[in-house]
Structures are given as structure tokens and as C-alpha cells.
Design a protein around this motif. Structure first.
Motif, mmCIF file in Angstrom:
data_model
loop_
_atom_site.group_PDB
_atom_site.id
_atom_site.type_symbol
_atom_site.label_atom_id
_atom_site.label_comp_id
_atom_site.label_asym_id
_atom_site.label_seq_id
_atom_site.Cartn_x
_atom_site.Cartn_y
_atom_site.Cartn_z
ATOM 1 N N GLU A 92 0.709 -1.103 -0.029
ATOM 2 C CA GLU A 92 0.007 0.103 0.062
ATOM 3 C C GLU A 92 0.796 1.246 0.027
ATOM 4 O O GLU A 92 0.578 2.274 -0.647
ATOM 5 N N ASP A 93 1.935 1.270 0.595
ATOM 6 C CA ASP A 93 3.018 2.465 0.907
ATOM 7 C C ASP A 93 3.606 2.559 -0.757
ATOM 8 O O ASP A 93 3.500 3.853 -0.960
ATOM 9 N N ALA A 95 2.148 1.542 -3.439
ATOM 10 C CA ALA A 95 1.089 2.187 -4.498
ATOM 11 C C ALA A 95 0.751 3.549 -3.989
ATOM 12 O O ALA A 95 0.563 4.532 -4.953
ATOM 13 N N ARG A 96 0.801 4.161 -2.668
ATOM 14 C CA ARG A 96 0.433 5.346 -2.284
ATOM 15 C C ARG A 96 1.882 6.454 -2.992
ATOM 16 O O ARG A 96 1.245 7.499 -3.702
ATOM 17 N N LEU A 97 2.904 5.953 -2.761
ATOM 18 C CA LEU A 97 4.276 6.557 -3.256
ATOM 19 C C LEU A 97 4.032 6.963 -4.783
ATOM 20 O O LEU A 97 4.430 7.708 -5.349
ATOM 21 N N ALA A 99 1.410 6.482 -6.713
ATOM 22 C CA ALA A 99 0.353 7.512 -7.106
ATOM 23 C C ALA A 99 0.750 8.955 -6.702
ATOM 24 O O ALA A 99 0.313 9.841 -7.603
ATOM 25 N N GLU A 100 1.310 9.255 -5.423
ATOM 26 C CA GLU A 100 1.896 10.633 -5.318
ATOM 27 C C GLU A 100 2.893 11.010 -6.454
ATOM 28 O O GLU A 100 2.918 12.070 -6.793
ATOM 29 N N GLU A 103 1.109 11.444 -9.704
ATOM 30 C CA GLU A 103 0.208 12.958 -9.494
ATOM 31 C C GLU A 103 1.206 14.229 -9.858
ATOM 32 O O GLU A 103 1.074 15.321 -10.246
#
Length: 267
Positions: A92-93, A95-97, A99-100, A103
Motif C-alpha cells: 500500500e505504501d 502504491a501510495r508513493l 500514485a503521489e 500525480e
């Protein structure tokens, strides 16, 4: 006889002693057998007790081993669950990184694209302004050249007209075409407007003005030589201040948007 009795007595005693010895030996054998049986029973009892103790120890050891295995399996399951949870959190980390990062990358690309477009607009605007400035300079240069030519001729023509006592008057006029944006265009013309009692009759371009001033000079010279009466009733084709009056005259330019006629057919 006595010897015979003595011998019998000795034999009897020996037999008695032999029987007693036999009895003692038999008793000893019985005791030995009993001791052997007792020892055997004790050995068997000891063996059974040791077997029972060993069995208890083995059962305890088995239970301890099974307990240890259960605890180990539970620990491994817990570790596996913790590892799975850590893997999930890590995923999840990531994937979040990701995505960030995507973005930020998208925003950076959009900002860069907007900056490029803004710079392109500024460059186009600067180029247009530079071109407009060049055109303006050319227009002003052409205007100055025309004014340098036209204004002295207009002044000279008015002086001659005054000497000839004619009611006409010349004025310098500038015509500037406008672009669709409302700015001054590249076409700037200087003309001489011929008026009579304040009414515009016609306009002359620089070449026509120069030609008419030349004729006015000749008329002035003729008037000086022959008098004003000689030039009062000139035919139209000889009068430099006569031209056919323009029925139509351009007074401005406008843009009109027309709708298609098919839109009115339904009415």
C-alpha cells in the motif's frame, strides 16, 4: 556283638547326619529358589516400574513436544500473518508513493506545458508586436514622406488659388485603414481635399496634386502676364480646380456577419 552294635550306631548317626545335611541342603535350595523368585519378582516389578516411569516420561515428553510444535506453528502462523500484514502495508505504501509520484509528475508536466504555452504566446505576441512596430515605423516613414511632399504643395496651391481669387481651398487629409482588431493598418494615405465654401468636392492623391499645382503655376504666370480676366472663364478641361464630383465616396469600413438564408425558410 558290641562291635556290630557300635557299627550300626555309627551308621545310624551318619544316616541321620546325612538326612540332616540333605534337609539343610534342601532347605537351602528352597531358600535359594525363594530368593531367586523374590529377586526375579523384584526385578520384574522394578522393570515394570521403570517401564511405567519411562512411559510417563515419554508421554510427558510427547505432550511437551506437541505443545512446543503447536506453539511453534502458532508462532509461525503469527509471524506469517505479521509478514503478510507488513507486506500488505508495504504494498500500500508503494502504491501510495507511486500514485503521489505520478500525480506530482502529472502536475509538473501540466505546469511545464502551461509554461511552454505561455512562453509561446509571449513569443508570438512579442513577434507580432515587433512586426507591428516595424509596420508602424514603415507607415510613419511613408506618412512622413507623403506629408513632406503633400503639405508644401497644398500650401503653395492655396497661395496660388488666393492670388487667382478662386473660392476653393485645399486641406491635407490622412486616411488610415484599420485592422479587424481596430488598430491602425499598413495602408496610410495622404491626400489633398478640395473644398468649396466648406463642402468637399473631391480629393487628390500626391501625383494628381503635383500635376494640378504645376498647372496652377502656369495659370498664375499667365495671370501675371495677361491679367486675371484671361483665366476667369476657363473650360472645365483646362481648369485645374475642376474634377467630376464623386457621387460615391468611402467614408468608413465595417464588418457585418450574415446568417444563412436557409435559417429563415421555416418562417
Amino acid at each position: 556283638m558290641a562291635r556290630k552294635e557300635l557299627q550300626q550306631t555309627e551308621v545310624s548317626e551318619e544316616l541321620k547326619a546325612s538326612r540332616e545335611l540333605a534337609e539343610q541342603l534342601e532347605q537351602t535350595a528352597k531358600e535359594a529358589e525363594a530368593a531367586k523368585e523374590s529377586a526375579k519378582a523384584e526385578a520384574e516389578e522394578l522393570l515394570k516400574r521403570r517401564e511405567a516411569e519411562f512411559k510417563v516420561q515419554m508421554e510427558q515428553r510427547q505432550q511437551e513436544w506437541e505443545k512446543e510444535m503447536r506453539e511453534r506453528v502458532q508462532a509461525e502462523a503469527s509471524e506469517h500473518a505479521q509478514a503478510a500484514e507488513q507486506a500488505r502495508i508495504h504494498s500500500e505504501d508503494l502504491a501510495r508513493l507511486q500514485a503521489e509520484f505520478e500525480e506530482r509528475q502529472r502536475k509538473a508536466e501540466e505546469a511545464s506545458q502551461r509554461r511552454i504555452e505561455e512562453l509561446e504566446r509571449k513569443a508570438l505576441k512579442a513577434a507580432a508586436e515587433e512586426e507591428g512596430h516595424k509596420q508602424h515605423e514603415l507607415v510613419m516613414q511613408r506618412l512622413e514622406e507623403q506629408l513632406v511632399t503633400v503639405m508644401p504643395l497644398v500650401k503653395e496651391a492655396n497661395l496660388i488659388i488666393s492670388e487667382l481669387q478662386r473660392p476653393h481651398k485645399l486641406e491635407t487629409k490622412m486616411h488610415c485603414e484599420l485592422t479587424p482588431e481596430g488598430r491602425s493598418g499598413s495602408a496610410v494615405n495622404v491626400t489633398a481635399a478640395v473644398t468649396l465654401n466648406g463642402v468637399l468636392l473631391f480629393e487628390w492623391g500626391p501625383e494628381t496634386l503635383e500635376n494640378r499645382v504645376y498647372i496652377l503655376r502656369e495659370l498664375l504666370q499667365r495671370a501675371e502676364d495677361e491679367g486675371l480676366e484671361a483665366i476667369r472663364d476657363l473650360p472645365n478641361e483646362e481648369d485645374p480646380l475642376w474634377d467630376p464630383i464623386e457621387v460615391e465616396r468611402l467614408i468608413g469600413v465595417s464588418q457585418v456577419l450574415l446568417e444563412g438564408a436557409h435559417g429563415l425558410e421555416g418562417g
